[in-house]
Design an enzyme around this catalytic site. Structure first.
Site, mmCIF file in Angstrom:
data_model
loop_
_atom_site.group_PDB
_atom_site.id
_atom_site.type_symbol
_atom_site.label_atom_id
_atom_site.label_comp_id
_atom_site.label_asym_id
_atom_site.label_seq_id
_atom_site.Cartn_x
_atom_site.Cartn_y
_atom_site.Cartn_z
ATOM 1 N N LYS A 222 60.811 12.569 65.428
ATOM 2 C CA LYS A 222 61.272 13.597 64.504
ATOM 3 C C LYS A 222 62.011 13.049 63.282
ATOM 4 O O LYS A 222 62.064 13.689 62.225
ATOM 5 C CB LYS A 222 62.175 14.590 65.238
ATOM 6 C CG LYS A 222 61.452 15.532 66.187
ATOM 7 C CD LYS A 222 60.739 16.632 65.436
ATOM 8 C CE LYS A 222 60.238 17.713 66.372
ATOM 9 N NZ LYS A 222 59.623 18.836 65.644
ATOM 10 N N SER B 31 56.177 10.796 72.597
ATOM 11 C CA SER B 31 56.839 11.289 71.388
ATOM 12 C C SER B 31 58.356 11.257 71.402
ATOM 13 O O SER B 31 58.983 11.273 70.344
ATOM 14 C CB SER B 31 56.373 12.714 71.085
ATOM 15 O OG SER B 31 56.621 13.563 72.193
#
Length: 394
Positions: free
Chosen positions: A48, A297
């Site tokens: 992110k 992720s």
């Protein structure tokens, strides 16, 4: 619309280099050549940071001076807080009230103002947008923003730079910012590379949107993969994903759990449930002998939750089992039962035996025994031995 090269030049100033590594275990599991892209080792613990830093870097001076605000269950929050701190921008982060403390603390340490609000992401987001209007903050979307999408897409450049021949890239999907950026970027490089999106079975909002041909809002989402528990995907992410993503896979919480356990055992890496979606999907692939990149992720997970997951995983795989056996309430019968269990080479962890609770009618008692075992075959052998000895298993 997207300039991924320039975005990479920006994010390279702050990110860690997360190099691909080959996984023998997951390769054997899927009959493919599996390479893991460990964004769980990224600065702030997830991918992110890429989209957040790219977005904040492109704000004008007026927007930077007034400050920014965002809504996030955690990983985007930390990415925005870190980026704002680096760029000298005041940041307010709205997070759902049930956000794991590791993500709240991870956000606070970068100097952001944290506001806990709402039972879920949607309530939290509405509150953040309201505060933005009241105070003049610039709202930084967690996924449905072109600059954020552009930043996430920089991962694709790193993958193709490290691995000469890529056949498939498997990507976790929540709101869709990651897969939209990666798919758009990678198709510009090579349209032959296939992109597969993975969602939890009970939070497959992107697949539902693509099936219906329009964005839909799920009635509810319920998954251990909290980072991908998004009921409604973004407008931009949907439009890009429907055109550039080649296939979709759904995985259950049990499959996510097994992938997490395997990643920890085989590679000594910790991921959060959302981060392991791409690994959970490997056993469902319908192709073989391909070069596959599985994107892990994120890795922001609470230690107490890790303990719960490990225990649950040990039960699921038959490494720990708990049985309740009915025996006569007679001296020596418990010792006999334990001797029979010892014959199977199982290790006793705990015993719950209370003779005062014996049935006055049947003169029997239930004994609950927790055992350390070596898999489901071993568990079945223990059951067979106990039953053949005349015991009743509940």
């Amino acid at each position: 619309m997207f300039d991924f090269i320039s975005a990479k030049e920006r994010v390279d100033q702050v990110i860690n280099k997360t190099h691909l590594f080959y996984s023998d275990y997951f390769s054997d599991l899927s009959n493919n050549n599996v390479y893991i892209k460990p964004e769980n080792l990224q600065k702030t613990g997830s991918f992110k940071i890429r989209g957040a830093y790219n977005k904040l870097s492109k704000l004008d001076d007026s927007q930077k001076e007034k400050g920014i605000i965002t809504a996030s269950a955690g990983n985007h929050a930390q990415g925005v807080a870190f980026s704002a701190n680096k760029l000298g921008i005041d940041a307010t982060i709205c997070m759902p009230e049930q956000t794991p403390m590791i993500k709240v603390e991870g956000t606070l340490k970068y100097g952001a103002n944290v506001v806990l609000y709402g039972e879920n992401f949607d309530e939290c987001k509405e509150h953040a947008i309201k505060l933005a209007e009241e105070k003049g903050f610039t709202f930084i979307p967690p996924f449905d923003d072109l600059d954020v999408i552009e930043g996430q897409g920089t991962i694709a450049l790193e993958i193709v730079d490290e691995l000469e021949y890529v056949d498939y890239v498997i990507v976790p999907v929540g709101g869709g910012g990651l897969i939209a950026g990666l798919a758009k970027c990678i198709k510009q490089i090579s349209p032959l590379i296939k992109v597969i999106g993975v969602e939890p079975v009970s939070a497959a909002s992107m697949q539902e949107a693509i099936k219906k041909g329009k964005i839909v809002k799920l009635d509810g989402v319920d998954t251990i993969a909290d980072g991908t528990a998004v009921a409604e995907v973004g407008k931009y992410t949907y439009e890009i994903a429907k055109d550039y993503v080649d296939d979709w896979v759904s995985v259950s919480d049990e499959e996510i759990l097994m992938a997490l356990i395997s990643l920890m055992e085989r590679h000594k890496l910790i991921a959060e449930p959302s981060g392991a979606l791409s690994l959970a999907a490997l056993s469902k692939l319908n192709f073989y002998n391909k070069n596959v990149v599985s994107l892990v992720s994120g890795g922001n997970i609470d230690m107490s939750f890790i303990s719960q997951l490990i225990n649950r995983g040990l039960y699921e795989t038959g490494r720990i089992t708990r049985i309740t056996v009915e025996i006569p309430n007679i001296p020596g019968k418990l010792q006999a039962l334990l001797s029979d269990i010892a014959y199977t080479k199982a290790n006793v962890i705990s015993i719950n035996h209370d003779s005062l609770k014996a049935s006055s009618r049947y003169k029997n008692i239930n004994v609950e025994i927790t055992l350390e075992t070596n898999g489901m075959d071993h568990v079945n052998k223990i059951r067979d031995v106990i039953i053949k000895k005349g015991y009743i298993i509940h």
